[in-house]
Design a protein around this motif. Structure first.
Motif, PDB file in Angstrom:
ATOM      1  N   PHE A  34      -8.311  26.986 103.549  1.00 34.00           N
ATOM      2  CA  PHE A  34      -8.760  28.148 102.728  1.00 34.00           C
ATOM      3  C   PHE A  34     -10.480  28.439 102.893  1.00 34.00           C
ATOM      4  O   PHE A  34     -11.227  29.123 102.142  1.00 34.00           O
ATOM      5  N   GLY A  35     -10.887  27.628 103.783  1.00 28.51           N
ATOM      6  CA  GLY A  35     -12.400  27.613 104.072  1.00 28.51           C
ATOM      7  C   GLY A  35     -13.162  27.312 102.800  1.00 28.51           C
ATOM      8  O   GLY A  35     -14.181  28.040 102.668  1.00 28.51           O
ATOM      9  N   THR A  36     -13.122  26.293 102.107  1.00 31.59           N
ATOM     10  CA  THR A  36     -13.761  26.043 100.929  1.00 31.59           C
ATOM     11  C   THR A  36     -13.993  24.581 100.936  1.00 31.59           C
ATOM     12  O   THR A  36     -13.765  23.846 101.933  1.00 31.59           O
ATOM     13  N   ASP A  37     -14.662  23.907  99.905  1.00 33.12           N
ATOM     14  CA  ASP A  37     -14.709  22.367  99.847  1.00 33.12           C
ATOM     15  C   ASP A  37     -13.943  21.845  98.855  1.00 33.12           C
ATOM     16  O   ASP A  37     -13.148  22.426  98.197  1.00 33.12           O
ATOM     17  N   GLU A  38     -13.905  20.350  98.802  1.00 37.33           N
ATOM     18  CA  GLU A  38     -12.859  19.731  97.991  1.00 37.33           C
ATOM     19  C   GLU A  38     -13.036  19.973  96.574  1.00 37.33           C
ATOM     20  O   GLU A  38     -12.269  19.919  95.707  1.00 37.33           O
ATOM     21  N   GLN A  39     -14.400  20.309  96.379  1.00 33.52           N
ATOM     22  CA  GLN A  39     -14.651  20.326  94.803  1.00 33.52           C
ATOM     23  C   GLN A  39     -13.837  21.659  94.332  1.00 33.52           C
ATOM     24  O   GLN A  39     -13.567  21.674  93.282  1.00 33.52           O
ATOM     25  N   HIS A  40     -13.906  22.694  95.192  1.00 36.76           N
ATOM     26  CA  HIS A  40     -13.268  23.717  94.506  1.00 36.76           C
ATOM     27  C   HIS A  40     -11.561  23.706  94.614  1.00 36.76           C
ATOM     28  O   HIS A  40     -10.808  24.126  93.701  1.00 36.76           O
ATOM     29  N   VAL A  41     -11.245  22.833  95.366  1.00 34.20           N
ATOM     30  CA  VAL A  41      -9.662  22.554  95.684  1.00 34.20           C
ATOM     31  C   VAL A  41      -9.257  21.816  94.457  1.00 34.20           C
ATOM     32  O   VAL A  41      -8.168  21.769  93.797  1.00 34.20           O
ATOM     33  N   GLN A  42     -10.336  20.992  93.679  1.00 34.31           N
ATOM     34  CA  GLN A  42      -9.978  20.136  92.712  1.00 34.31           C
ATOM     35  C   GLN A  42      -9.553  21.128  91.453  1.00 34.31           C
ATOM     36  O   GLN A  42      -8.949  20.695  90.493  1.00 34.31           O
ATOM     37  N   LEU A  43     -10.031  22.548  91.510  1.00 32.89           N
ATOM     38  CA  LEU A  43      -9.556  23.331  90.530  1.00 32.89           C
ATOM     39  C   LEU A  43      -8.013  23.507  90.223  1.00 32.89           C
ATOM     40  O   LEU A  43      -7.472  23.779  89.317  1.00 32.89           O
ATOM     41  N   THR A  44      -7.243  23.205  91.420  1.00 35.16           N
ATOM     42  CA  THR A  44      -5.902  23.395  91.364  1.00 35.16           C
ATOM     43  C   THR A  44      -5.372  22.211  90.542  1.00 35.16           C
ATOM     44  O   THR A  44      -4.504  22.297  89.874  1.00 35.16           O
ATOM     45  N   LEU A  45      -6.114  21.124  90.449  1.00 34.57           N
ATOM     46  CA  LEU A  45      -5.573  19.990  89.715  1.00 34.57           C
ATOM     47  C   LEU A  45      -5.988  20.153  88.255  1.00 34.57           C
ATOM     48  O   LEU A  45      -5.216  19.942  87.378  1.00 34.57           O
ATOM     49  N   ALA A  46      -7.184  20.883  87.850  1.00 37.13           N
ATOM     50  CA  ALA A  46      -7.511  21.130  86.519  1.00 37.13           C
ATOM     51  C   ALA A  46      -6.598  22.172  85.952  1.00 37.13           C
ATOM     52  O   ALA A  46      -6.024  22.176  84.781  1.00 37.13           O
ATOM     53  N   ALA A  47      -6.088  23.190  86.880  1.00 36.69           N
ATOM     54  CA  ALA A  47      -5.157  24.079  86.155  1.00 36.69           C
ATOM     55  C   ALA A  47      -3.617  23.396  86.158  1.00 36.69           C
ATOM     56  O   ALA A  47      -3.187  23.904  85.118  1.00 36.69           O
ATOM     57  N   TYR A  48      -3.450  22.450  86.767  1.00 35.56           N
ATOM     58  CA  TYR A  48      -1.957  21.520  86.419  1.00 35.56           C
ATOM     59  C   TYR A  48      -2.318  20.961  85.513  1.00 35.56           C
ATOM     60  O   TYR A  48      -1.174  20.927  84.227  1.00 35.56           O
ATOM     61  N   ALA A  98      -0.431  29.246  90.883  1.00 36.45           N
ATOM     62  CA  ALA A  98       0.970  28.839  91.082  1.00 36.45           C
ATOM     63  C   ALA A  98       1.034  27.384  90.618  1.00 36.45           C
ATOM     64  O   ALA A  98       1.927  26.858  89.954  1.00 36.45           O
ATOM     65  N   ARG A  99      -0.152  26.595  90.586  1.00 36.79           N
ATOM     66  CA  ARG A  99      -0.143  25.050  90.154  1.00 36.79           C
ATOM     67  C   ARG A  99      -0.267  25.341  88.613  1.00 36.79           C
ATOM     68  O   ARG A  99       0.556  24.395  87.953  1.00 36.79           O
ATOM     69  N   PHE A 100      -0.809  26.258  87.948  1.00 33.64           N
ATOM     70  CA  PHE A 100      -0.718  26.598  86.272  1.00 33.64           C
ATOM     71  C   PHE A 100       1.020  26.726  86.040  1.00 33.64           C
ATOM     72  O   PHE A 100       1.242  25.919  85.415  1.00 33.64           O
ATOM     73  N   VAL A 101       1.359  27.695  86.759  1.00 30.02           N
ATOM     74  CA  VAL A 101       2.910  27.780  86.574  1.00 30.02           C
ATOM     75  C   VAL A 101       3.624  26.567  86.744  1.00 30.02           C
ATOM     76  O   VAL A 101       4.787  26.570  86.174  1.00 30.02           O
ATOM     77  N   GLN A 102       3.473  26.084  88.016  1.00 28.90           N
ATOM     78  CA  GLN A 102       4.171  24.549  88.137  1.00 28.90           C
ATOM     79  C   GLN A 102       4.213  23.807  86.992  1.00 28.90           C
ATOM     80  O   GLN A 102       5.295  23.062  86.776  1.00 28.90           O
ATOM     81  N   ALA A 103       3.143  23.594  86.531  1.00 26.55           N
ATOM     82  CA  ALA A 103       2.964  22.753  85.355  1.00 26.55           C
ATOM     83  C   ALA A 103       3.612  23.252  84.365  1.00 26.55           C
ATOM     84  O   ALA A 103       4.269  22.439  83.526  1.00 26.55           O
ATOM     85  N   LEU A 104       3.598  24.388  83.990  1.00 25.91           N
ATOM     86  CA  LEU A 104       4.258  24.951  82.712  1.00 25.91           C
ATOM     87  C   LEU A 104       6.067  24.670  82.710  1.00 25.91           C
ATOM     88  O   LEU A 104       6.490  24.491  81.921  1.00 25.91           O
ATOM     89  N   GLY A 105       6.424  24.620  84.196  1.00 24.57           N
ATOM     90  CA  GLY A 105       7.792  24.283  84.461  1.00 24.57           C
ATOM     91  C   GLY A 105       7.945  22.788  84.381  1.00 24.57           C
ATOM     92  O   GLY A 105       8.987  22.379  83.872  1.00 24.57           O
ATOM     93  N   GLY A 106       7.074  22.350  84.886  1.00 25.03           N
ATOM     94  CA  GLY A 106       7.356  20.526  85.129  1.00 25.03           C
ATOM     95  C   GLY A 106       7.285  19.869  83.725  1.00 25.03           C
ATOM     96  O   GLY A 106       7.970  18.831  83.710  1.00 25.03           O
ATOM     97  N   CYS A 107       6.788  20.437  82.821  1.00 26.19           N
ATOM     98  CA  CYS A 107       6.327  19.644  81.618  1.00 26.19           C
ATOM     99  C   CYS A 107       7.793  19.644  80.699  1.00 26.19           C
ATOM    100  O   CYS A 107       8.110  18.864  79.841  1.00 26.19           O
ATOM    101  N   ALA A 108       8.644  20.690  81.136  1.00 25.95           N
ATOM    102  CA  ALA A 108       9.744  20.573  80.437  1.00 25.95           C
ATOM    103  C   ALA A 108      10.510  19.457  80.752  1.00 25.95           C
ATOM    104  O   ALA A 108      11.230  18.673  79.577  1.00 25.95           O
TER     105      ALA A 108
END
Length: 398
Positions: A34-48, A98-108
């Motif tokens: 995605f042409g970015t750095d790993e610090q921005h990719v960590q936002l996907t973890l925060a969203a989860y 998508a990671r946020f939605v994935q967490a909403l499903g996974g915590c079930a």
């Protein structure tokens, strides 16, 4: 509870750690894609993490109103679809959503699996099942990063999410075929309009809250270890990065071993008794760890011994605290499970953040946070046992 049901619940409990640990090795590849750095990719973890916090509180009342099976199937299906969306994400923003939605499903699976155990088992049996589920919680951090790294190197980062899609689809099929509704027909179906009232009543239940916080604060020590150990092992003591997994795995193995021993001895000693003893083992080991960290030992092994004891003791503390908290919740087991998970996760995440805030280039911040968790957890355990004693005495008079 039969073996097949336990295996299905184990798979459902694995959604959380798998979706976190499995894709960590893919951070560099995702950043490059995605042409970015790993610090921005960590936002996907925060969203989860955000999705986990919100979703757990939502599923509890829903499971108490509609039963366990339907919300579980909806949640697992949502996780499957969101995993597929992650695999074909055209941008980082899409992946974060998508990671946020994935967490909403996974915590079930995380919430409802605890409610199902509570439906089917008494306190001792629940603690045994939770100990068996700890096997999954211990193995996932060991195996997931290795398998994720292999998939990224061979097939690319998208393969991780495609694997999660296949895994969750298989889990959904297993639930549909072999996991019947566990909520007894005689239990009242609590209305969704009373959800806030149920949570308010649980906060007023000081015994439930005490057991939940005892387990959650002890678990926070493990999160402090996870947050601080990469710096302590690799940067401070020069452990090669490729060998870090062996040290991490050894502690996870201790966690698994104690959890299985706990399951075997519960018949002789109840979960409350074992919890009250194990929590002191955790505290003593944590204070020894802090003392060794404070003298700045030039060798790593003096730190490893008390650290191993701390993490291993959690294999007894976490399942017994969960069983004690869930005992007697019955009709509101879904809400109780949701609040239990939310409290444990929130406290643990705060402890991990505190290690970073206190960072001073030594092992002291990690050891200090683990010790503080031990002190507070023991205090909560002692107080809760007194409250439970008073409740039992009052019930005996009635």
């Amino acid at each position: 509870m039969n073996l097949r049901s336990i295996l299905i619940l184990g798979a459902l409990s694995a959604f959380g750690p798998l979706a976190i640990d499995f894709y960590l090795p893919g951070f560099p590849a995702i950043a490059l894609a995605f042409g970015t750095d790993e610090q921005h990719v960590q936002l996907t973890l925060a969203a989860y993490f955000l999705g986990l916090s919100i979703g757990q509180l939502a599923y509890g009342p829903v499971a108490d109103r509609f039963g366990r099976r339907v919300p579980l199937l909806v949640g697992v299906t949502l996780f499957t679809l969101a995993s597929l969306a992650c695999a074909f994400a055209p941008s980082l923003e899409w992946l974060i959503g998508a990671r946020f939605v994935q967490a909403l499903g996974g915590c079930a699976g995380m919430v409802i699996s605890r409610a199902i155990v509570s439906d089917k088992c008494d306190a001792v049996q629940s603690a045994k099942v939770f100990s068996q589920l700890m096997l999954v919680m211990g193995l996932a951090p060991i195996l997931a990063p290795m398998l994720g790294g292999l998939l990224v190197n061979v097939y690319g980062w998208q393969a991780i999410f495609l694997s999660l899609t296949a895994f969750s689809a298989l889990a959904s099929l297993s639930v549909a075929l072999w996991l019947p509704e566990s909520m007894p027909a005689t239990h009242p179906r609590l209305p969704l309009t009373g959800a806030f009232g149920q949570y308010a009543n649980l906060f007023k239940d000081r015994v439930f809250l005490g057991h939940a916080l005892t387990g959650g604060i002890a678990m926070a020590g493990m999160f402090a270890y996870i947050a601080g150990s990469p710096f302590v092992f690799i940067k401070l003591y020069g452990v090669p990065a490729e060998h870090y997994g062996w040290l991490f795995g050894a502690n996870a193995a201790g966690f698994i071993l104690v959890a299985q021993i706990n399951a075997r001895i519960l018949g002789k000693r109840g979960p409350a008794f074992l919890l009250s003893r194990a929590i002191w083992v955790y505290l003593v080991a944590a204070l020894v760890l802090l003392g060794i960290a404070g003298v700045h030992s030039e060798k790593l092994w003096p730190l490893l011994v008390p650290l191993f004891v701390c993490i291993a003791s959690l294999g007894c503390i976490i399942p017994n605290a969960s069983a004690c908290a869930m005992n007697g919740q019955w009709a509101r087991a879904g809400s109780a499970s949701a609040l239990l998970g939310c409290l444990q996760f929130s406290v643990a995440a705060g402890a991990a953040a505190l290690v970073g805030v206190l960072h001073d280039g030594s092992a002291v911040p990690m050891a200090l946070v683990i010790s503080l968790c031990g002190i507070v957890a023991v205090s909560m355990s002692v107080l809760t046992r007194r409250l439970q004693g008073k409740r039992d005495a009052l019930a005996a008079r009635v």
